[in-house]
Design a protein around this motif. Sequence first.
Motif, short mmCIF file in Angstrom:
data_model
loop_
_atom_site.label_atom_id
_atom_site.label_comp_id
_atom_site.label_asym_id
_atom_site.label_seq_id
_atom_site.Cartn_x
_atom_site.Cartn_y
_atom_site.Cartn_z
N LEU A 190 25.66 -35.77 7.12
CA LEU A 190 25.32 -34.63 7.96
C LEU A 190 24.82 -33.44 7.16
O LEU A 190 24.66 -32.34 7.69
N SER A 191 24.57 -33.67 5.87
CA SER A 191 23.99 -32.64 4.98
C SER A 191 24.84 -31.39 4.88
O SER A 191 24.32 -30.28 4.79
N LEU A 192 26.15 -31.57 4.89
CA LEU A 192 27.05 -30.43 4.68
C LEU A 192 27.16 -30.14 3.19
O LEU A 192 27.18 -31.07 2.37
N PRO A 193 27.24 -28.87 2.81
CA PRO A 193 27.36 -28.54 1.38
C PRO A 193 28.73 -28.95 0.84
O PRO A 193 29.73 -28.91 1.56
N LEU A 235 29.98 -25.68 11.07
CA LEU A 235 31.10 -26.07 11.93
C LEU A 235 30.65 -27.04 13.01
O LEU A 235 31.37 -27.98 13.37
N GLN A 236 29.42 -26.85 13.51
CA GLN A 236 28.89 -27.77 14.52
C GLN A 236 28.72 -29.17 13.94
O GLN A 236 28.97 -30.18 14.62
N THR A 263 16.63 -21.29 13.03
CA THR A 263 16.53 -21.98 11.74
C THR A 263 17.73 -22.90 11.51
O THR A 263 17.58 -24.01 11.00
N THR A 264 18.91 -22.45 11.91
CA THR A 264 20.11 -23.29 11.79
C THR A 264 20.02 -24.48 12.74
O THR A 264 20.43 -25.59 12.40
N GLN A 265 19.45 -24.24 13.92
CA GLN A 265 19.31 -25.32 14.91
C GLN A 265 18.52 -26.49 14.35
O GLN A 265 18.87 -27.65 14.59
N ALA A 293 20.18 -33.30 11.22
CA ALA A 293 21.38 -34.05 10.80
C ALA A 293 21.87 -34.95 11.93
O ALA A 293 22.20 -36.13 11.71
N PHE A 294 21.94 -34.42 13.15
CA PHE A 294 22.38 -35.22 14.29
C PHE A 294 21.47 -36.43 14.48
O PHE A 294 21.94 -37.56 14.64
#
Length: 613
Positions: free
Chosen positions: A139-142, A160-161, A188-190, A196-197
């Motif tokens: 999910l490409s989380l840091p 968090l999403q 931009t976050t969307q 990722a989804f």
Amino acid sequence: MTELIRVEDLRVVACGERGEVEIVKGVSFALEQGQVLALIGESGSGKTTIALALLGYARRGCRLSGGVVRVGEHDMLAVSESQLQKLRGNRVSYIAQSAAAAFNPAKKLIDQVVEGALIHGLGSRVELEAKAVDLFRDLSLPNPESIGQRYPHQVSGGQLQRVMAAMALISDPLLVVLDEPTTALDVTTQIDVLRAFKRVVRERGATAVYVSHDLAVVAQMADRIVVLNDGQILEQSDTAPLLAAPAHDYTRSLLAAARPDATIRPPSGIAENTPLLTINGLTAGYGNKNAQGMPLIRVLEGIDLTVRRGQAIGVIGESGSGKSTLARVVAGLLTPALGGLTFDGQPLGGRLSERTPEQFRRIQMVFQNADTALNPMHSVGAIIGRPLKMYFGLKGAALRERTHELLDLVRLPHALAERRPSELSGGQKQRVNLARALAAKPDLILCDEVTSALDTVVGAAILELLRDLRQQLGVSYLFISHDISTVRALCDDIVVMYSGHKVQAGSRESFATPPFHPYTDLLIHSVPELRQGWLETCGATSGTLPPVGARAAVPELCTFLNLCPVRIDGVCNRIAPPRHSLDNGGEMLCHHDGAQLIKTQRGLVVETSGAYA
């Protein structure tokens, strides 16, 4: 392919004092394994109610009254409650709209991600934590190995999403229900979250139902689309043919509302040359002040801005850019550390105690969330009537007459004056919110994300109302948003903010073609387009960020430096960027001049299929 989901003649009723009312009326659709189906429609269309029925669940006050909801071999309406508990979070998972409200603030993320899988006995803690880390990575989380040790408040909304998505996917469910998972995020976050989804759903072969009111977002995710209104299916089809040739008028209205700047135009000839509000060198923030009187957390730095009589200025930027703080300073809710404000030629005090009653009346604010801005215990008439009593001393028949005039202005029936906010739709509540501001006969209205909590159709209607009221009353707007399409639909001029700085400003027309500040360019490319495949190509023009050396000890360095695709080593990290004028009449805070940026951005106009139109 194998059919995994089948819904036949689903019916749901709402139970109230007046008996039962059917709110989902014989809905039927099917979904094959590995497909993504979108349920789309405005608020009240029944899309979330239908999605929850896939979990065998009805919200309080509702009842699943009939039909078949089959997920795999399970009929979710026929199994017992104990069997449903075994299926939820195991075979069927749910990703909610607000991740912040779904997490326990007192527990670490990793503990919450694996909790459901542990309850269902899907593995040991060691095995599940290792699986969670793999999901974080997918999910490409840091820092996927360590981010699970944080608490919910220690990560961003977009992160968090994605953690919530990991929680839903860790059980390898047959079906994942995504309920407006990106609505509350910046554009931009969307993009990051949607990418990722989509990647994880495709790679893991998951079957998903995606709930949304935004066709442009759905176009990036769904194989099939079901269009809903008033609890009924109006149209269903594969995504491509539906976008190309929608069969129903309502679907066409959803397509139009996805890009309000294509259908709504600000009125011309309204703005005068007389300054109404002038802001000079504004610096503001929060927290204790140092010896120089500056706040420890600076949110705004050196902001200059002028709003003319009858003018609408749009202020855009992501969460944390300082745009809402700017509105709070103008409203007198936050005292500036430096700089001054002038209103209609007179000094405007930074503190409420320094303002006159007339200045209070002439500057009004419409807040983002009408649910929290309207007193739930008061009627609509009492809410609108309060400023009428306070500022003009109206009562009796005169008060009722003016209340009805204001309801007419915002296009609400007089009968709503007797109702309370809980009895109104989201769009109606926002109209009441606006009517209360108009009751004071203001010269300036501060609109803080007034459409971001609304679905696209209702949001477009509110924009049209704001445009018409401006033409009718000559009121000025400071309109705050994170969506450049929304701002271009209403405003004469646009100000782009990033990390407390005004990085670009100019007329609405100047934002139609390059040059753009690199951050403005990112915002423009982040607005979803109504075509499949956009998600895979948007932002691809940035490429790999150029290397940049260590920063010099210059506090005024460009705040966009770490993300800028055209940064210059030895310049951007050493010298504060200048503010210079552009040929189109705008201004920009950047080391590149307009000609340099046009060279890198001009070709994008052709390649992005009208992104700048």
